[in-house]
Design a protein around this motif. Structure first.
Motif, mmCIF file in Angstrom:
data_model
loop_
_atom_site.group_PDB
_atom_site.id
_atom_site.type_symbol
_atom_site.label_atom_id
_atom_site.label_comp_id
_atom_site.label_asym_id
_atom_site.label_seq_id
_atom_site.Cartn_x
_atom_site.Cartn_y
_atom_site.Cartn_z
ATOM 1 N N THR A 100 39.791 -10.839 30.959
ATOM 2 C CA THR A 100 38.954 -10.924 29.755
ATOM 3 C C THR A 100 39.001 -9.571 29.060
ATOM 4 O O THR A 100 39.150 -8.542 29.702
ATOM 5 C CB THR A 100 37.483 -11.253 30.067
ATOM 6 O OG1 THR A 100 36.946 -10.227 30.893
ATOM 7 C CG2 THR A 100 37.332 -12.596 30.729
ATOM 8 N N LEU A 101 38.894 -9.596 27.762
ATOM 9 C CA LEU A 101 38.831 -8.356 26.995
ATOM 10 C C LEU A 101 37.890 -8.528 25.808
ATOM 11 O O LEU A 101 36.951 -7.766 25.631
ATOM 12 C CB LEU A 101 40.220 -7.940 26.499
ATOM 13 C CG LEU A 101 40.249 -6.748 25.544
ATOM 14 C CD1 LEU A 101 39.807 -5.484 26.264
ATOM 15 C CD2 LEU A 101 41.606 -6.581 24.933
ATOM 16 N N LEU A 102 38.136 -9.551 25.025
ATOM 17 C CA LEU A 102 37.389 -9.731 23.785
ATOM 18 C C LEU A 102 35.914 -10.030 24.024
ATOM 19 O O LEU A 102 35.042 -9.397 23.419
ATOM 20 C CB LEU A 102 38.021 -10.858 22.955
ATOM 21 C CG LEU A 102 39.480 -10.661 22.565
ATOM 22 C CD1 LEU A 102 39.999 -11.887 21.854
ATOM 23 C CD2 LEU A 102 39.638 -9.421 21.724
ATOM 24 N N CYS A 103 35.623 -10.978 24.874
ATOM 25 C CA CYS A 103 34.245 -11.410 25.061
ATOM 26 C C CYS A 103 33.347 -10.291 25.613
ATOM 27 O O CYS A 103 32.265 -10.065 25.076
ATOM 28 C CB CYS A 103 34.188 -12.648 25.948
ATOM 29 S SG CYS A 103 32.657 -13.572 25.741
ATOM 30 N N PRO A 104 33.768 -9.548 26.637
ATOM 31 C CA PRO A 104 32.904 -8.442 27.078
ATOM 32 C C PRO A 104 32.675 -7.395 25.988
ATOM 33 O O PRO A 104 31.559 -6.901 25.844
ATOM 34 C CB PRO A 104 33.663 -7.840 28.267
ATOM 35 C CG PRO A 104 34.502 -8.948 28.776
ATOM 36 C CD PRO A 104 34.887 -9.749 27.571
ATOM 37 N N LEU A 105 33.703 -7.089 25.213
ATOM 38 C CA LEU A 105 33.521 -6.128 24.124
ATOM 39 C C LEU A 105 32.534 -6.642 23.089
ATOM 40 O O LEU A 105 31.669 -5.897 22.615
ATOM 41 C CB LEU A 105 34.854 -5.808 23.450
ATOM 42 C CG LEU A 105 35.789 -4.867 24.177
ATOM 43 C CD1 LEU A 105 37.099 -4.727 23.413
ATOM 44 C CD2 LEU A 105 35.157 -3.512 24.374
ATOM 45 N N VAL A 106 32.638 -7.918 22.744
ATOM 46 C CA VAL A 106 31.728 -8.508 21.758
ATOM 47 C C VAL A 106 30.299 -8.523 22.297
ATOM 48 O O VAL A 106 29.354 -8.167 21.590
ATOM 49 C CB VAL A 106 32.199 -9.927 21.357
ATOM 50 C CG1 VAL A 106 31.147 -10.647 20.538
ATOM 51 C CG2 VAL A 106 33.512 -9.847 20.589
ATOM 52 N N LEU A 147 37.191 1.091 20.445
ATOM 53 C CA LEU A 147 37.968 0.460 21.534
ATOM 54 C C LEU A 147 38.530 -0.875 21.081
ATOM 55 O O LEU A 147 39.685 -1.194 21.337
ATOM 56 C CB LEU A 147 37.085 0.288 22.765
ATOM 57 C CG LEU A 147 37.748 -0.311 23.996
ATOM 58 C CD1 LEU A 147 38.895 0.561 24.470
ATOM 59 C CD2 LEU A 147 36.714 -0.487 25.092
ATOM 60 N N GLY A 148 37.711 -1.667 20.380
ATOM 61 C CA GLY A 148 38.179 -2.956 19.882
ATOM 62 C C GLY A 148 39.288 -2.807 18.860
ATOM 63 O O GLY A 148 40.246 -3.568 18.846
ATOM 64 N N GLU A 149 39.161 -1.802 17.992
ATOM 65 C CA GLU A 149 40.185 -1.581 16.965
ATOM 66 C C GLU A 149 41.489 -1.076 17.565
ATOM 67 O O GLU A 149 42.562 -1.373 17.058
ATOM 68 C CB GLU A 149 39.656 -0.582 15.921
ATOM 69 C CG GLU A 149 38.560 -1.185 15.053
ATOM 70 C CD GLU A 149 37.873 -0.148 14.186
ATOM 71 O OE1 GLU A 149 38.263 1.040 14.186
ATOM 72 O OE2 GLU A 149 36.895 -0.536 13.511
ATOM 73 N N GLU A 150 41.409 -0.328 18.673
ATOM 74 C CA GLU A 150 42.625 0.163 19.337
ATOM 75 C C GLU A 150 43.415 -0.975 19.951
ATOM 76 O O GLU A 150 44.618 -0.862 20.165
ATOM 77 C CB GLU A 150 42.274 1.181 20.416
ATOM 78 C CG GLU A 150 41.818 2.505 19.867
ATOM 79 C CD GLU A 150 41.362 3.468 20.951
ATOM 80 O OE1 GLU A 150 41.394 3.099 22.145
ATOM 81 O OE2 GLU A 150 40.959 4.585 20.600
ATOM 82 N N ASN A 151 42.753 -2.071 20.250
ATOM 83 C CA ASN A 151 43.411 -3.212 20.887
ATOM 84 C C ASN A 151 43.859 -4.256 19.872
ATOM 85 O O ASN A 151 44.199 -5.369 20.241
ATOM 86 C CB ASN A 151 42.495 -3.846 21.933
ATOM 87 C CG ASN A 151 42.312 -2.936 23.114
ATOM 88 O OD1 ASN A 151 43.272 -2.488 23.696
ATOM 89 N ND2 ASN A 151 41.068 -2.615 23.433
ATOM 90 N N ASP A 152 43.798 -3.934 18.574
ATOM 91 C CA ASP A 152 44.278 -4.868 17.534
ATOM 92 C C ASP A 152 45.768 -5.012 17.605
ATOM 93 O O ASP A 152 46.512 -4.176 17.908
ATOM 94 C CB ASP A 152 43.898 -4.370 16.143
ATOM 95 C CG ASP A 152 42.436 -4.664 15.810
ATOM 96 O OD1 ASP A 152 41.830 -5.469 16.552
ATOM 97 O OD2 ASP A 152 41.916 -4.086 14.846
#
Length: 152
Positions: A100-106, A147-152
């Motif tokens: 998982t990546l997106l959901c924990p960040l959100v 962090l979220g933007e770096e993973n775009d």
């Protein structure tokens, strides 16, 4: 004393069961829901203290919270979709295992937003709040954004 020990044992058993079922991410979701509830309650109290409470504003707050839940669900489905794609299509891979990546960040982003709102509500209720706490919550939210933007 036996009832206190029985209560402690029951709470420990429930927490252990939930942790085994949910893992660390489940506790993030519980924290998020708790913060949403506390924000709604403190926001209601602040509006009542100012004499500005209205049913329409309360419904708007509930719709806002429901929208947040929908976005968390979308992020969860996106994580599931990405994980399925990576696990079942040859040639599509990442240099790390994707769970998982997106959901924990959100969830963390929304939780930090809720915490900031709770602090604002506390100020509106007359509580003194240290400036550094406001700055730290804002900086943490900015770090999650980055962090979220770096993973775009």
């Amino acid at each position: 004393m036996d009832k206190v020990n029985d209560f402690k044992l029951a709470v420990t058993a429930v927490v252990a069961l939930l942790t085994s079922l949910w893992g660390w991410f489940g506790w993030l979701v519980v924290l998020f829901v708790g913060c949403m509830t506390l924000d709604y309650l403190t926001g209601t109290a602040a509006a009542m203290a100012r004499g500005e409470w209205s049913g329409a504003a309360a419904r708007t707050g509930i719709r806002h919270k429901a929208g947040s839940i929908v976005v968390v669900m979308v992020a969860g489905v996106a994580d599931l979709l990405i994980g399925t794609l990576l696990g079942h299509f040859p040639g599509v891979s990442l240099p790390f295992e994707y769970t998982t990546l997106l959901c924990p960040l959100v969830v963390v982003w929304y939780t930090l937003t809720e915490l900031g709102s709770i602090v604002e509500n506390a100020v509106n209720l007359g509580a003194p709040v240290p400036q550094w706490l406001k700055k730290m919550l804002s900086a943490a939210k900015d770090a999650v954004d980055k962090l979220g933007e770096e993973n775009d």
